[in-house]
Design an enzyme around this catalytic site. Structure first.
Site, short mmCIF file in Angstrom:
data_model
loop_
_atom_site.label_atom_id
_atom_site.label_comp_id
_atom_site.label_asym_id
_atom_site.label_seq_id
_atom_site.Cartn_x
_atom_site.Cartn_y
_atom_site.Cartn_z
N GLU A 173 0.82 -1.23 0.00
CA GLU A 173 0.00 0.00 0.00
C GLU A 173 0.84 1.27 0.00
O GLU A 173 0.60 2.20 0.78
CB GLU A 173 -0.97 -0.02 1.19
CG GLU A 173 -2.02 -1.10 1.09
CD GLU A 173 -3.08 -1.03 2.17
OE1 GLU A 173 -2.98 -0.17 3.08
OE2 GLU A 173 -4.02 -1.86 2.13
N GLU A 292 -5.62 -8.44 -0.23
CA GLU A 292 -6.35 -8.04 0.97
C GLU A 292 -7.79 -7.79 0.59
O GLU A 292 -8.07 -6.95 -0.26
CB GLU A 292 -5.76 -6.78 1.63
CG GLU A 292 -4.46 -6.99 2.37
CD GLU A 292 -4.04 -5.76 3.17
OE1 GLU A 292 -4.93 -5.06 3.71
OE2 GLU A 292 -2.83 -5.50 3.26
#
Length: 503
Positions: A173, A292
């Site tokens: 991320e 995720e």
């Protein structure tokens, strides 16, 4: 009762149901590791402190691959802290989750746990506070047979054979301002490309995942993927995608349609990747690592972080999932399967305690949350080829996603056994009659209908005291007549319809 129609034919194949679609995620966050998969002194712990009850549930869940050690945690992690004698390992501040990391559980413990659980390890490298050299060091330590300082150090630390990790994430991320070492797309793309090129010099057999957007709502979404892939396309095998769906606003109709958003997310990332491929004249089609995803009551996180200081392994976002959440998770799995041609890896976040299908109590039992069941059954029955389904369905209106179908489906055909499995979600608040046409697969007979229905008690949860309150139940097996049958799907339900060859 409303009706829907579905015709299934093996000619309309999407692709194989890759076992890597049924991955999970273990991050040094909350009680996922400490008190989750690892708890020395527990009555179920083995000599290394691994909880055998959690291992057993992990195997029952059908997890194929586990991503480790993060997550936001990895962006400040020194992997060297987690190897060597446990008594010599340093205690560190983890900035991601405002905790103290003891490093009692590290690389060797994880690899031992993964082998016991029968899962493939997926390792993430720190590209937040570290870079190319540290990633190369970890790869050499993990995968090189011996005869170098780092590979011999691994052997000295008790692992004679290489770990042989084949799947690696290039950071986590990095588009997020919350990330330690957050970077622009150009900064990250250049670093990821250099890291990928160098890592494949050590081990050309590995597969690499570049960081995509943290979610579809990010202001840089799509432009981030385009820039990163312009730097990395020739060096990586996957681009990541992450998404969570928050039920906190009480908009149940939109929550039940969350898979519509995931479907659009996947389609848009694929379009962006294919644009870069066309621009740079690549023939190879890049795949997505959806590493995720889950339902998450995200609004509760900041309160958890604000109300405490630096502590070890606090209880963090230990959401109690209800029956509706389980239906949504089942629908998200349908979406991942429906894109099996372009989604090659997926990991539900996380495995234990932290927004997880498995819950534990320190010193106490482990149990299955409601979301455990759709994952376990989908992993069990998704063997063979995913078939495209085009149902004709009633529709309903949602605030977030507009007009959406009540019915969502996917089918998997096992050519070896001849078995067909249809996964179907009824998002509506009334029962739905599903009319199935299976004449394209002659010789089938119906074998079972499992349903996890939330219509009667949508807020029901599984707890330590009542661990089986939400669980799939067997409904009447439909009768095939000339390759056709009619099945009743309960209101707000996730369903597994199984068909086998006649003896």
């Amino acid at each position: 009762m409303r009706t829907a129609q579905l015709t299934i034919d093996p000619a309309f194949a999407i692709g194989p149901a890759d076992r890597r679609l049924f991955g999970s995620f273990v991050e040094h966050m909350g009680r996922c590791v400490y008190g989750g998969i690892y708890e020395p002194g527990h009555r179920e712990a083995d000599a290394l402190g691994l909880r055998r009850d959690v291992l057993e549930l992990t195997r029952e869940l059908g997890v194929s691959m586990v991503r480790y050690p993060g997550g936001n945690f990895v962006s400040g992690y020194r992997w060297e802290d987690g190897v060597g004698p446990v008594g010599d390992r340093p205690r560190r501040l983890d900035l991601a989750w405002k905790t103290i990391e003891t490093n009692a559980f590290g690389l060797h413990e994880f690899m031992t746990w993964a082998a016991e659980a029968g899962v493939e390890p997926m390792m993430a490298v720190n590209l937040g506070t570290r870079g190319v050299q540290e990633a190369l060091d970890l790869l050499e330590y993990s995968n090189h047979p011996g005869g170098t300082h780092l590979s011999d150090l691994r052997r000295k630390n008790g692992a004679e054979d290489p770990f042989g990790v084949k799947l690696w994430c290039l950071g986590n991320e990095m588009d997020g301002p919350w990330q330690v070492g957050h970077k622009t797309a150009a900064e990250y793309g250049r670093l990821a490309a250099e890291t990928a090129r160098a890592m494949k010099m050590i081990d050309p057999s590995i597969s690499l995942v570049a960081c995509g957007s943290s979610n579809r709502r990010m202001p840089t979404f799509a432009s981030w993927e385009a820039t990163v892939l312009e730097h990395t396309y020739e060096h990586v095998d996957y681009i990541s995608a992450h998404t969570y769906y928050d039920p906190s606003d009480g908009d149940r109709a939109s929550l039940l349609a969350s898979a519509v958003d995931m479907d659009n997310f996947i389609t848009e990332v694929v379009a962006t990747a294919d644009h870069v491929a066309a621009k740079q004249r690549h023939r190879r089609k890049l795949k997505i690592s959806f590493d995720e995803w889950n339902v998450w009551y995200e609004a509760r996180l900041q309160a958890d972080l604000d109300r405490r200081g630096w502590v070890e392994a606090p209880a963090l976002i230990e959401d109690d999932f209800n029956a509706v959440d389980a239906v949504v998770v089942g629908d998200l799995l349908i979406t991942l399967l429906r894109h099996a041609d372009r989604v090659g890896v997926a990991a539900q976040a996380q495995l234990a305690n932290v927004i997880a299908p498995i819950r534990t109590r320190n010193g106490g039992p482990a149990w299955r949350q409601s979301i455990f069941h759709p994952f376990a059954l989908t992993a069990r029955y998704s063997r063979g080829t995913v078939l495209r389904t085009e149902p004709i369905s009633p529709r309903y209106e949602t605030k977030k996603y507009g007009d959406v179908p009540v019915l969502d489906t996917v089918a998997v055909h096992d050519e070896e056994t001849g078995e067909l499995t249809v996964f179907a979600v009824n998002r509506g608040d009334t029962d739905l009659e599903l009319q199935l046409d299976l004449r394209g697969l002659p010789g089938l007979s119906a074998s079972s209908h499992l349903s996890l229905a939330a219509g009667d008690d949508p807020e029901a949860t599984n707890t330590e005291a009542e661990p089986d309150k939400v669980t799939p139940r067997e409904l009447n097996t439909p009768t095939l007549d000339g390759g056709r049958c009619s099945v009743r799907l309960p209101a707000v339900s996730w369903n597994v319809l199984r068909f086998g060859n006649r003896p």
